[in-house]
Scaffold this motif. Structure first.
Motif, PDB file in Angstrom:
ATOM      1  N   ALA A  92      15.055  18.758  28.793  1.00 39.24           N
ATOM      2  CA  ALA A  92      15.426  17.363  28.317  1.00 39.24           C
ATOM      3  C   ALA A  92      16.647  17.202  27.855  1.00 39.24           C
ATOM      4  N   TYR A  93      17.793  17.948  28.822  1.00 39.59           N
ATOM      5  CA  TYR A  93      19.125  17.615  28.604  1.00 39.59           C
ATOM      6  C   TYR A  93      19.458  16.119  28.726  1.00 39.59           C
ATOM      7  N   TYR A  94      18.657  15.276  29.535  1.00 42.78           N
ATOM      8  CA  TYR A  94      19.019  13.865  29.861  1.00 42.78           C
ATOM      9  C   TYR A  94      17.648  13.367  29.412  1.00 42.78           C
ATOM     10  N   TYR A  95      17.752  12.051  28.433  1.00 41.16           N
ATOM     11  CA  TYR A  95      16.680  11.485  28.026  1.00 41.16           C
ATOM     12  C   TYR A  95      17.222  10.154  27.512  1.00 41.16           C
ATOM     13  N   THR A  96      16.243   9.411  27.186  1.00 39.24           N
ATOM     14  CA  THR A  96      16.379   8.214  26.442  1.00 39.24           C
ATOM     15  C   THR A  96      15.622   8.280  25.087  1.00 39.24           C
ATOM     16  N   LYS A  97      16.225   7.812  24.085  1.00 38.14           N
ATOM     17  CA  LYS A  97      15.330   7.846  22.886  1.00 38.14           C
ATOM     18  C   LYS A  97      15.256   6.353  22.677  1.00 38.14           C
ATOM     19  N   ILE A  98      14.027   5.911  21.951  1.00 34.24           N
ATOM     20  CA  ILE A  98      13.968   4.635  21.379  1.00 34.24           C
ATOM     21  C   ILE A  98      13.268   4.836  20.054  1.00 34.24           C
ATOM     22  N   SER A  99      14.046   4.351  19.054  1.00 31.04           N
ATOM     23  CA  SER A  99      13.928   4.392  17.712  1.00 31.04           C
ATOM     24  C   SER A  99      13.063   3.045  17.281  1.00 31.04           C
ATOM     25  N   GLY A 100      12.366   3.387  16.009  1.00 26.83           N
ATOM     26  CA  GLY A 100      11.617   2.323  15.524  1.00 26.83           C
ATOM     27  C   GLY A 100      10.800   1.699  16.142  1.00 26.83           C
ATOM     28  N   VAL A 101       9.929   2.602  17.053  1.00 26.41           N
ATOM     29  CA  VAL A 101       8.766   2.302  17.815  1.00 26.41           C
ATOM     30  C   VAL A 101       7.605   2.197  16.850  1.00 26.41           C
ATOM     31  N   GLN A 119       5.647   3.729   7.873  1.00 22.55           N
ATOM     32  CA  GLN A 119       6.362   4.804   8.975  1.00 22.55           C
ATOM     33  C   GLN A 119       6.372   4.084  10.213  1.00 22.55           C
ATOM     34  N   LEU A 120       7.360   4.772  11.080  1.00 22.61           N
ATOM     35  CA  LEU A 120       7.781   4.221  12.390  1.00 22.61           C
ATOM     36  C   LEU A 120       7.721   5.560  13.507  1.00 22.61           C
ATOM     37  N   ASN A 121       7.509   5.336  14.602  1.00 21.23           N
ATOM     38  CA  ASN A 121       7.309   6.455  15.603  1.00 21.23           C
ATOM     39  C   ASN A 121       8.796   6.109  16.385  1.00 21.23           C
ATOM     40  N   GLN A 122       8.864   7.093  17.121  1.00 23.25           N
ATOM     41  CA  GLN A 122      10.276   7.463  18.002  1.00 23.25           C
ATOM     42  C   GLN A 122       9.436   7.729  19.515  1.00 23.25           C
ATOM     43  N   MET A 123      10.353   7.375  20.207  1.00 19.93           N
ATOM     44  CA  MET A 123      10.159   7.425  21.880  1.00 19.93           C
ATOM     45  C   MET A 123      11.022   8.201  22.552  1.00 19.93           C
ATOM     46  N   PHE A 124      10.472   9.013  23.308  1.00 18.31           N
ATOM     47  CA  PHE A 124      11.559   9.837  24.501  1.00 18.31           C
ATOM     48  C   PHE A 124      11.081   9.327  25.620  1.00 18.31           C
ATOM     49  N   VAL A 125      11.939   8.986  26.545  1.00 24.60           N
ATOM     50  CA  VAL A 125      11.651   8.799  27.985  1.00 24.60           C
ATOM     51  C   VAL A 125      12.368   9.795  28.619  1.00 24.60           C
ATOM     52  N   ILE A 126      11.817  10.650  29.636  1.00 21.49           N
ATOM     53  CA  ILE A 126      12.670  11.961  30.204  1.00 21.49           C
ATOM     54  C   ILE A 126      12.388  11.717  31.737  1.00 21.49           C
ATOM     55  N   TYR A 127      13.097  11.481  32.614  1.00 25.56           N
ATOM     56  CA  TYR A 127      12.903  11.729  34.002  1.00 25.56           C
ATOM     57  C   TYR A 127      13.487  13.152  34.518  1.00 25.56           C
ATOM     58  N   CYS A 128      12.507  13.975  35.112  1.00 25.19           N
ATOM     59  CA  CYS A 128      12.769  15.360  35.358  1.00 25.19           C
ATOM     60  C   CYS A 128      11.905  15.766  36.559  1.00 25.19           C
ATOM     61  N   ASP A 129      12.283  17.143  37.091  1.00 29.08           N
ATOM     62  CA  ASP A 129      11.045  17.287  38.045  1.00 29.08           C
ATOM     63  C   ASP A 129       9.773  17.946  37.490  1.00 29.08           C
ATOM     64  N   LYS A 130       8.910  18.309  38.357  1.00 31.17           N
ATOM     65  CA  LYS A 130       7.576  18.699  37.880  1.00 31.17           C
ATOM     66  C   LYS A 130       7.379  19.945  36.999  1.00 31.17           C
ATOM     67  N   GLU A 131       8.477  20.940  37.363  1.00 29.73           N
ATOM     68  CA  GLU A 131       8.650  22.291  36.684  1.00 29.73           C
ATOM     69  C   GLU A 131       8.992  21.727  35.163  1.00 29.73           C
ATOM     70  N   GLU A 132       9.930  21.124  35.052  1.00 27.83           N
ATOM     71  CA  GLU A 132      10.529  20.852  33.890  1.00 27.83           C
ATOM     72  C   GLU A 132       9.543  19.990  32.770  1.00 27.83           C
ATOM     73  N   ALA A 133       8.808  19.138  33.399  1.00 30.63           N
ATOM     74  CA  ALA A 133       7.841  18.177  33.069  1.00 30.63           C
ATOM     75  C   ALA A 133       6.677  19.213  32.182  1.00 30.63           C
ATOM     76  N   GLU A 134       6.415  20.413  33.053  1.00 36.60           N
ATOM     77  CA  GLU A 134       5.372  21.141  32.514  1.00 36.60           C
ATOM     78  C   GLU A 134       5.747  22.037  30.999  1.00 36.60           C
ATOM     79  N   VAL A 135       7.123  22.292  31.359  1.00 36.00           N
ATOM     80  CA  VAL A 135       7.679  22.899  30.125  1.00 36.00           C
ATOM     81  C   VAL A 135       7.544  22.046  28.784  1.00 36.00           C
ATOM     82  N   ILE A 136       7.879  20.628  28.946  1.00 34.78           N
ATOM     83  CA  ILE A 136       7.878  19.622  28.149  1.00 34.78           C
ATOM     84  C   ILE A 136       6.546  19.490  27.441  1.00 34.78           C
ATOM     85  N   VAL A 137       5.431  19.493  28.534  1.00 32.55           N
ATOM     86  CA  VAL A 137       4.291  19.254  27.975  1.00 32.55           C
ATOM     87  C   VAL A 137       3.568  20.386  27.060  1.00 32.55           C
ATOM     88  N   GLY A 138       4.215  21.654  27.343  1.00 35.21           N
ATOM     89  CA  GLY A 138       3.863  22.738  26.702  1.00 35.21           C
ATOM     90  C   GLY A 138       4.420  22.694  25.058  1.00 35.21           C
TER      91      GLY A 138
END
Length: 99
Positions: free
Chosen positions: A30-39, A56-75
């Motif tokens: 997740a070197y490259y991401y978009t963070k949306i605050s105050g969700v 309370q508020l949430n935050q949100m990350f949107v990350i575009y990556c390959d499938k292998e990186e996504a699997e690490v993020i899901v972990g």
């Protein structure tokens, strides 16, 4: 030719944001991401509406990556759900193309 990517969306309580950043650095993802605050919204945990009733508020990350990186993020998401079972942490993955 368009690159094959996945879109990872993570919606989480503000309380665990630092833990996500620490885990991303540790796992080198997740070197490259978009963070949306105050969700705001309501899911399976308490609503996070930023008002007098549900402050309370949430935050949100949107990350575009390959499938292998996504699997690490899901972990990472799974680890943080275990560490913080009462905090809302949602993760969605969909296919994406870079053009």
């Amino acid at each position: 030719m368009a690159a094959k990517l996945v879109r990872v969306e993570i919606i989480f309580s503000q309380a665990v944001e630092e833990d996500f950043f620490d885990a991303f650095r540790e796992k080198q993802v997740a070197y490259y991401y978009t963070k949306i605050s105050g969700v705001t919204g309501a899911g399976i945990s308490n609503p996070k509406l930023g008002d007098a009733i549900w402050p309370q508020l949430n935050q949100m990350f949107v990350i575009y990556c390959d499938k292998e990186e996504a699997e690490v993020i899901v972990g990472i998401v799974e680890e943080l759900r275990k560490a913080y079972p009462t905090e809302g942490i949602a993760c969605f993955i969909s296919s994406a193309e870079s053009r």
